[in-house]
Design an enzyme around this catalytic site. Sequence first.
Site, PDB file in Angstrom:
ATOM      1  N   GLU A   1       0.870  -1.173   0.000  1.00  0.00           N
ATOM      2  CA  GLU A   1       0.000   0.000   0.000  1.00  0.00           C
ATOM      3  C   GLU A   1       0.908   1.224   0.000  1.00  0.00           C
ATOM      4  OE1 GLU A   1      -3.007  -0.272  -0.541  1.00  0.00           O
ATOM      5  OE2 GLU A   1      -3.376  -2.371  -0.108  1.00  0.00           O
TER       6      GLU A   1
ATOM      7  N   CYS B   1      -1.965   9.174   2.702  1.00  0.00           N
ATOM      8  CA  CYS B   1      -1.567   8.601   1.415  1.00  0.00           C
ATOM      9  C   CYS B   1      -2.580   8.858   0.311  1.00  0.00           C
ATOM     10  CB  CYS B   1      -1.304   7.104   1.556  1.00  0.00           C
ATOM     11  SG  CYS B   1      -2.739   6.141   2.085  1.00  0.00           S
TER      12      CYS B   1
END
Length: 475
Positions: free
Chosen positions: A220, A254
Amino acid sequence: MSTPLPTASFEHVNEQFSALKRAYATSPYPSVSIRKQRLLKLKALILENQDALIEAISTDFDGRAYNDTRIGEILPSMMAINDALKHLKRWAAPKRKFAGLIHMPASAKVIYQPVGVVGVIAPWNYPLLLTVAPVVGAIAAGNVALVKVSEFTPAFGALMESLVRKYFAASELRIVNGEVDIAQAFSELPFDHLLFTGSTTVGKHIMRAASQNLTPVTLELGGKSPVVIDKSIPVREAAARLVFPKCVNAGQTCVAPDYVLCPTDRIDEFVQHFLVEARRQYPNVADNNDYTSIINERQRARLVGYVEEALARGAALHIAGDSENLADYGTKLPPMLLTGVPDDCAVMQEEIFGPLLPVVGYESLAEATQYINDRPRPLALYVFGYDKSLKPVFEQQTHSGGLVFNEAMVQVTMDNLPFGGIGHSGMGHYHGYDGFQTFSKAKPVVSKGRINSLQLFYPPYKNWLVSSIMRIFGR
């Protein structure tokens, strides 16, 4: 930060891994009831210690907004656990499959078997959520887990390690702390699955280390998540909806909007409305308890460097704060827009991970989609516009880990959606059922009885029979 880092030794990390490996071997297929008990332990750990967890994270940030942690970490952690508790029985149930007429009599099913020991490398920006979310998937799938917490969040790491020891048996879940060398050693362990959340650069090292053991990885990562503002939405509305997702946790997210593609003739209007809304939500940034600090001086200096380079190259800076001097904000940085930034500046090449938002002009929708497609595939793409024709364009002509219309970041908290990137923004998915599947081996099980229909195919071959079967099933 003054908090000392609780550091594990290489030997300690290996011992923890080996202990979990032995524990899994003694109970390789825990019941749904046992898995739910473990999820409830995790829920109790968070709920009974949420004030201490919030305080520890704030210490690591030298000022983390209380509600950034409640809304951004506590709430989605609870939602993830509750979703797993609600659906786990159905997720774990064997799925019956039709074996096919040619194989009859036979039965077939798919069972979801725990893979074993799951490794999780958590980042610093959402240390609780990005520890808990993958652990929820791992536990739901019946695994045991070892988590490496970021060296940038030592107060949280020390607290989480002690709480896990209090709430969980050593055979279920363990936390380790340490510097980069410990993280490197951690990634080289022969896990049955390894999930890493962090930068693309570090992700390459993690994948390289895991490959030595053929350990499957879920990465990720992140990257530069674009925003496209179409002419079919009032600029004021788009600006108002972007401030919170850009500024929560001071942009250290993110999936935060990384840059805006705006019709060239509307850039000034967008800047004006964004600044007004940012000042309304976050007045007096330096002393505002609702606004989070940059995690450390290294990250702050990086962001200031992006601004200084862009200004030196002719960009314009627009600050939603009460001072033009960034030094006046202490450990914080105010929401800032950049216009006229040359495309080869670092702020346009690197993931920003802070409250800076470059605005880039475009003349046509085709130009905007081409701009996105010419760059590494992002973790998220946000499109603001009410024209229905926008959906097929961005659904079919762009690639991203997730696509959201007229909002930003909400996809992360929807546990029935897979979360993950593509290309430079990562690989693999988790959250909800997708996390359960990621940490399971979908194993086909075929059962035959006394009747051996396969003997019809044994040599010497009967051409008439093979030809008949080919006519029925082979065309």
